[in-house]
Motif scaffolding. Structure first.
Motif, PDB file in Angstrom:
ATOM      1  N   LYS A 122      50.092  49.219  52.588  1.00 47.80           N
ATOM      2  CA  LYS A 122      49.003  48.518  53.275  1.00 47.80           C
ATOM      3  C   LYS A 122      48.494  47.355  52.420  1.00 47.80           C
ATOM      4  O   LYS A 122      48.801  47.240  51.236  1.00 47.80           O
ATOM      5  N   PHE A 123      47.681  46.504  53.042  1.00 47.66           N
ATOM      6  CA  PHE A 123      46.883  45.519  52.324  1.00 47.66           C
ATOM      7  C   PHE A 123      45.608  46.199  51.831  1.00 47.66           C
ATOM      8  O   PHE A 123      45.061  47.084  52.508  1.00 47.66           O
ATOM      9  N   THR A 124      45.127  45.787  50.668  1.00 43.07           N
ATOM     10  CA  THR A 124      43.803  46.241  50.250  1.00 43.07           C
ATOM     11  C   THR A 124      42.759  45.580  51.144  1.00 43.07           C
ATOM     12  O   THR A 124      42.992  44.509  51.717  1.00 43.07           O
ATOM     13  N   HIS A 125      41.594  46.187  51.268  1.00 45.18           N
ATOM     14  CA  HIS A 125      40.599  45.718  52.229  1.00 45.18           C
ATOM     15  C   HIS A 125      39.965  44.395  51.841  1.00 45.18           C
ATOM     16  O   HIS A 125      39.282  43.784  52.677  1.00 45.18           O
ATOM     17  N   ASP A 126      40.141  43.937  50.606  1.00 45.91           N
ATOM     18  CA  ASP A 126      39.668  42.614  50.254  1.00 45.91           C
ATOM     19  C   ASP A 126      40.764  41.565  50.383  1.00 45.91           C
ATOM     20  O   ASP A 126      40.538  40.377  50.113  1.00 45.91           O
ATOM     21  N   GLY A 127      41.965  41.982  50.791  1.00 42.99           N
ATOM     22  CA  GLY A 127      43.058  41.058  51.050  1.00 42.99           C
ATOM     23  C   GLY A 127      43.781  40.543  49.826  1.00 42.99           C
ATOM     24  O   GLY A 127      44.682  39.703  49.952  1.00 42.99           O
ATOM     25  N   ARG A 128      43.465  41.061  48.637  1.00 45.17           N
ATOM     26  CA  ARG A 128      44.060  40.509  47.415  1.00 45.17           C
ATOM     27  C   ARG A 128      45.465  41.034  47.142  1.00 45.17           C
ATOM     28  O   ARG A 128      46.266  40.348  46.517  1.00 45.17           O
ATOM     29  N   TYR A 129      45.750  42.261  47.582  1.00 44.40           N
ATOM     30  CA  TYR A 129      47.001  42.900  47.189  1.00 44.40           C
ATOM     31  C   TYR A 129      47.704  43.515  48.395  1.00 44.40           C
ATOM     32  O   TYR A 129      47.066  43.991  49.333  1.00 44.40           O
TER      33      TYR A 129
END
Length: 497
Positions: free
Chosen positions: A53-60
């Motif tokens: 998944k993507f992290t919820h802050d969109g960084r990773y």
């Protein structure tokens, strides 16, 4: 606020008028009606990985190696390629996975040959950019119930939870459970701010840990056999008194078996459950002459059923309250009152800190009229009220961080078929036709389409295929991955050109 759907007109309206107090974020999210993933790159050349998944802050972007030994973390970068005109044919080198993502590092988490990474378990602490991962040995089915273990529950020889700093991939700490069983599917860990709860189903224990800013996992308390810190001291004192009483009887010529403290008491949390049920039945009877009969029918007749209940799942409602799901070994349960509370106050059941901005805009039947209408349709289609209640309560407590905060799943902006795709991150049965996202404000306007699998469709329709979708939390970017038993995974990248 916006009377025109044209993005230029909307920007102009935003400059000359202000939204109503408290609605600025919702008004700004309407721009996503214009900023949609309008292009698709089919059959992207990508590494052979398992995508999480993507992290919820969109960084990773979190991925794992196919042998489930290594963690590989990517940074979304976006496509950097210019062209003239509205139609842009990308060269082959721009149609690769590396054009959208940059690998930051690769870390081996499953160091021993018997451990593997649980690909469905990942929790993210946004403030510190910490990631929590799990590794385990192979599940053992036939395990003897010793040391207070529950009969019929399998075990893992070793389960380890790893705390990792995602910025540089450094493993900061780990917590190991030996010969235990913890449900690791679908992010079944429970995270609230800096508190992590892990449920030992085999030993019926809720272990609460605090994640320090220094990167350490610190034991806070364990709920199960004991609920309060002085419970063990009290029981030990009672045991000593019983032992002394037995010695006095022996001196007086009275022979009695030595009491076993483990057989005298149920666990502390089970005692509290039974006391709660007892008081509830006792207080509901106004006529005290009927109390005894009511207790016989509702409490003592079902006493063994209550004793046999086991803890299946938990979640934090806030820092001071846990929602605990008890059920039989088969996992069947129903509760009219709890279902009613969920229908009225659904947002309170999501196990995440409401201080995180992006979580406040995930659609639910409590905060969105369209989601509420869908729940009502499901309720009306159910063959009985009991079937509806069991279907709803089967998902409670909710798995932590199991929903995507992407605005494209906002029911107030878009309409889509939730049987094919939804904010809940699960594998879905794959279809050959595109999944349509239709404007909620303009029901006849198709905003964009997501199509998993090859552009021309699948050649072999006899093979069952599953699709998963990874949406970036705020960029117009999504990945669709189609998998089957007999073919390698097929990835498509959906983006705004």
């Amino acid at each position: 606020m916006f009377r025109n759907s044209n993005i230029t007109a909307r920007l102009f309206d935003r400059q000359i008028s202000a939204p109503a107090p408290g609605t600025s974020v919702n008004c700004n999210r309407r721009f996503y009606e214009n900023l949609v993933p309008s292009h698709t790159i089919y059959d992207v050349e990508c590494p052979d990985l398992s995508f999480c998944k993507f992290t919820h802050d969109g960084r990773y972007l979190i991925t794992f190696s196919r042998n489930h030994q290594d963690l590989i973390v990517y940074r979304p970068t976006w496509l950097s390629y210019s062209c003239e005109g509205e139609v842009c044919d990308l060269p082959s080198k721009a149609r690769r996975f590396e054009s959208f993502f940059t690998q930051l590092y690769s870390v081996t988490l499953a160091s021993s040959g018997t451990d593997v990474i649980c690909k469905e378990f990942f929790l993210y602490m946004e403030g510190n950019q910490f990631g929590i991962f799990a590794t385990s040995t192979t599940q053992i089915q036939d395990t003897p119930a010793i040391g207070g273990a529950i009969q019929g529950v399998p075990s893992f020889e070793r389960i380890a939870f790893h705390l990792l700093r995602l910025e540089d991939g450094i493993v900061l700490d780990e917590k190991v459970f030996q010969n235990d069983y913890v449900n690791l599917n679908h992010d079944m860990g429970v995270l609230y701010d800096d508190l992590l709860a892990i449920v030992s189903i085999r030993y019926q224990r809720i272990q609460i840990l605090q994640i320090r800013e220094s990167g350490h996992l610190v034991d806070v308390r364990a709920l199960g056999a004991f609920c309060y810190e002085d419970d063990e001291l009290f029981l030990n004192s009672s045991s000593q008194c019983m032992h002394q009483l037995s010695e006095n009887h022996a001196e007086n010529g009275l022979h009695a078996n030595q009491p076993n403290p483990d057989s005298l008491f149920l666990s502390g949390i089970k005692q509290r459950l039974l006391s709660f049920i007892f008081r509830g039945i006792w207080n509901e009877e106004v006529d005290r002459s009927q109390t005894v009969q009511s207790m016989k029918k509702k409490f003592y007749f079902h006493f063994q059923d209550y004793v046999d209940l086991i803890i299946w799942k938990v979640q934090f409602l806030d820092r001071h309250h846990l929602l605990i799901k008890f059920g039989s070994v088969e996992g069947v349960n129903s509760a009219y009152e709890l279902c009613g509370l969920f229908e009225q106050f659904g947002d309170h059941f999501y196990s995440a800190s409401r201080n995180l901005l992006h979580l406040k805009f995930i659609s639910s039947h409590s905060n969105n009229i369209h989601a509420s209408d869908q729940l009502r349709i499901v309720k009306n289609k159910a063959s009985s009220s009991l079937q509806f209640i069991r279907k709803i309560l089967a998902s409670l407590p909710f798995s932590c961080q199991s929903q995507s905060p992407s605005p494209y799943f906002d029911h107030s902006l878009f309409r889509y078929d939730e049987k094919l795709i939804s904010a809940t991150e699960r594998h879905r049965t794959s279809v050959d036709h595109p999944i349509k996202f239709i404007s909620r404000r303009q029901p006849s306007v198709l905003k964009f389409k997501i199509k998993p699998g090859p552009e021309a469709g699948n050649v072999d329709n006899r093979t069952r295929k599953a699709s998963s979708f990874l949406f970036h939390p705020f960029l117009p970017l999504a990945l669709s991955i189609q998998q089957s038993m007999h073919f390698p995974p097929s990835m498509n990248i959906h983006y705004r050109q």
